[in-house]
Design a protein around this motif. Structure first.
Motif, mmCIF file in Angstrom:
data_model
loop_
_atom_site.group_PDB
_atom_site.id
_atom_site.type_symbol
_atom_site.label_atom_id
_atom_site.label_comp_id
_atom_site.label_asym_id
_atom_site.label_seq_id
_atom_site.Cartn_x
_atom_site.Cartn_y
_atom_site.Cartn_z
ATOM 1 N N GLN A 30 11.396 -8.914 2.503
ATOM 2 C CA GLN A 30 10.132 -9.137 1.836
ATOM 3 C C GLN A 30 9.840 -10.622 1.624
ATOM 4 O O GLN A 30 8.869 -10.974 0.977
ATOM 5 C CB GLN A 30 10.132 -8.407 0.479
ATOM 6 N N ARG A 74 -1.339 -1.581 -3.692
ATOM 7 C CA ARG A 74 -1.383 -0.665 -2.555
ATOM 8 C C ARG A 74 -2.445 0.418 -2.732
ATOM 9 O O ARG A 74 -3.020 0.892 -1.756
ATOM 10 C CB ARG A 74 -0.013 -0.007 -2.361
ATOM 11 N N VAL A 82 1.188 -4.930 -3.350
ATOM 12 C CA VAL A 82 1.444 -5.044 -1.916
ATOM 13 C C VAL A 82 2.522 -6.098 -1.688
ATOM 14 O O VAL A 82 2.720 -6.990 -2.512
ATOM 15 C CB VAL A 82 0.169 -5.422 -1.123
ATOM 16 N N GLN A 83 3.224 -5.960 -0.585
ATOM 17 C CA GLN A 83 4.259 -6.911 -0.186
ATOM 18 C C GLN A 83 3.823 -7.605 1.108
ATOM 19 O O GLN A 83 2.965 -7.107 1.835
ATOM 20 C CB GLN A 83 5.593 -6.189 0.035
ATOM 21 N N ASP A 86 3.924 -5.424 4.135
ATOM 22 C CA ASP A 86 3.177 -4.167 4.123
ATOM 23 C C ASP A 86 2.248 -4.100 5.334
ATOM 24 O O ASP A 86 1.804 -5.130 5.861
ATOM 25 C CB ASP A 86 2.351 -4.045 2.843
ATOM 26 N N LYS A 87 1.935 -2.881 5.726
ATOM 27 C CA LYS A 87 1.136 -2.664 6.940
ATOM 28 C C LYS A 87 -0.348 -2.492 6.591
ATOM 29 O O LYS A 87 -0.683 -1.681 5.730
ATOM 30 C CB LYS A 87 1.647 -1.420 7.673
ATOM 31 N N THR A 228 6.587 -4.019 12.742
ATOM 32 C CA THR A 228 5.864 -3.143 11.805
ATOM 33 C C THR A 228 4.689 -2.437 12.458
ATOM 34 O O THR A 228 4.015 -1.640 11.806
ATOM 35 C CB THR A 228 5.340 -3.945 10.604
ATOM 36 N N ALA A 235 0.360 4.644 5.545
ATOM 37 C CA ALA A 235 1.147 5.175 4.426
ATOM 38 C C ALA A 235 1.589 6.615 4.654
ATOM 39 O O ALA A 235 1.001 7.354 5.456
ATOM 40 C CB ALA A 235 0.328 5.087 3.139
ATOM 41 N N ASP A 241 4.535 4.259 -0.056
ATOM 42 C CA ASP A 241 5.396 3.314 0.632
ATOM 43 C C ASP A 241 4.631 2.226 1.369
ATOM 44 O O ASP A 241 5.223 1.243 1.828
ATOM 45 C CB ASP A 241 6.312 4.046 1.617
ATOM 46 N N GLN A 242 3.303 2.386 1.482
ATOM 47 C CA GLN A 242 2.430 1.420 2.161
ATOM 48 C C GLN A 242 1.056 1.470 1.497
ATOM 49 O O GLN A 242 0.738 2.411 0.770
ATOM 50 C CB GLN A 242 2.306 1.745 3.652
ATOM 51 N N PRO A 243 0.207 0.483 1.749
ATOM 52 C CA PRO A 243 -1.152 0.535 1.195
ATOM 53 C C PRO A 243 -1.934 1.745 1.700
ATOM 54 O O PRO A 243 -1.725 2.213 2.820
ATOM 55 C CB PRO A 243 -1.779 -0.767 1.705
ATOM 56 N N SER A 273 1.895 -5.425 9.797
ATOM 57 C CA SER A 273 1.888 -6.411 8.718
ATOM 58 C C SER A 273 1.032 -7.604 9.126
ATOM 59 O O SER A 273 0.800 -7.845 10.320
ATOM 60 C CB SER A 273 3.311 -6.879 8.413
#
Length: 389
Positions: A30, A74, A82-83, A86-87, A228, A235, A241-243, A273
């Motif tokens: 991350q 997210r 969000v990270q 993230d996708k 990614t 998600a 686990d994702q936006p 990402s």
């Protein structure tokens, strides 16, 4: 009893060590490399002035990925931030990827830029006026294929076939589209057509003998280290686990229908990402020859105007900026996400940006991010004409 206690102590130590290593690995994943500056401080005030859930952006400066950031949540109603890895859905940013895959297969000798649908799809019943449309015409919206409004009923029919594979759906859409008369004489007009890119996807599947998705993974994502990258809403349905994509502030579940029909993947269903999208942008910005494309001519073909009615290249809008010179741009949306890629090859500068909602506010926010980063690097407000998504 002592041996049992020792055993338990060892097991607890092993579990603690595994947990620690796992946490360190997650933290590393991350984190941005030291050479890449975080953009979060610049992005946060822009996002705070809107009702957009999350925003991600990356900048290529002097031909290298120098900055990236991701801010927001997210999903509205949940505080999970969000990270950076993230996708985000890139929408029609996918189109230049499909065109790039076509260029790879041209270099491999599996296709020619002037290959026709009747050459590659001889088993289809094709309207006489459509028989000689070429790969280049399809990729430049110059083949006479219908636009979104004209194809909306067909999209509904394809959605009803979601139990079929994406390949089967593409075949159905291509058959229905090519059986009808063109919307205008091929080679003489411009209608932005997702159907045209879907037909290209089918053509690539035929000559590549594999699904378009598999070809993209093996020939584009893998060599560019886009780990990614994938397809459709990113998600999971039961875990945040994702936006998520949104309609305004309303979260939209990724399943069962959190995206356009699978058939349209070559036109606009890639997610990745913001860092991986920047890798793809960098590849085109510096025209990096190697494991993906080996010939400079391939980049030049992809990035030059082909449609006489507009500034469309192959998956790119081509325009010019008074300070930046040549621009390669594209907007993208599936109605739940919004994204934009903005490349200035003459300046070795580019920006990719995405939001997990769509509409005018998301579009404006993406433009503000591009304007800010352009201004920071000596390019005044990016005033190129807004193009169709």
């Amino acid at each position: 009893q002592a041996s049992v206690s020792t055993y338990h102590a060892v097991m607890w130590f092993r579990l603690f060590l595994a947990w620690t290593l796992s946490l360190c690995s997650l933290t590393a994943q991350q984190s941005l490399p030291a050479s890449v500056k975080s953009l979060n401080a610049e992005l946060e005030p822009l996002l705070a002035a809107t009702k957009v859930p999350a925003l991600a952006a990356a900048a290529i400066i002097d031909g290298k990925i120098r900055a990236a950031g991701a801010v927001g949540v997210r999903k509205f109603g949940d505080p999970t931030p969000v990270q950076i890895f993230d996708k985000f859905h890139v929408g029609s940013g996918t189109k230049s990827m499909t065109a790039t895959l076509a260029a790879i297969m041209v270099e491999e000798g599996l296709l020619k830029w002037n290959s026709t649908v009747s050459d590659v799809l001889p088993d289809l019943e094709i309207h006489p006026e459509f028989r000689d449309i070429t790969l280049t015409q399809l990729l430049s919206h110059n083949a006479g294929c219908p636009g979104t409004n004209a194809a909306s009923q067909l999209w509904k029919e394809v959605l009803s076939r979601q139990q079929q594979s994406a390949q089967e759906q593409r075949l159905y859409l291509a058959k229905r589209t090519l059986a009808e008369a063109p919307s205008y004489p091929p080679g003489e007009g411009y209608i932005y057509s997702n159907a045209g890119f879907t037909i290209v996807g089918l053509m690539l599947e035929r000559v590549g003998k594999a699904p378009w998705e598999s070809l993209m993974r093996e020939k584009l994502f893998k060599p560019l280290d886009m780990t990614t990258a994938g397809f459709r809403a990113p998600a999971s349905a039961d875990v945040l686990d994702q936006p998520w994509g949104h309609r305004g502030r309303q979260p939209n579940p990724p399943l069962p229908i959190g995206d356009l029909p699978d058939a349209l993947a070559p036109a606009g269903l890639v997610h990745c990402s913001i860092v991986d999208w920047a890798k793809y942008a960098h590849f085109h910005l510096v025209q990096r020859r190697g494991s993906v494309l080996k010939k400079r001519d391939s980049f030049e073909t992809l990035q030059k105007r082909h449609n006489p009615k507009t500034g469309y290249a192959l998956g790119w809008n081509v325009s010019s900026h008074p300070l930046a010179g040549k621009l390669l741009t594209h907007n993208g949306t599936n109605g739940l996400w919004y994204a934009k890629i903005w490349l200035a090859p003459d300046k070795s500068f580019g920006v990719v940006v995405s939001c997990n909602t769509a509409g005018s506010e998301a579009s404006t926010l993406c433009s503000q991010v591009i304007d800010l980063l352009c201004t920071q690097h000596g390019i005044t407000v990016a005033t190129e004409k807004k193009k169709e998504d």
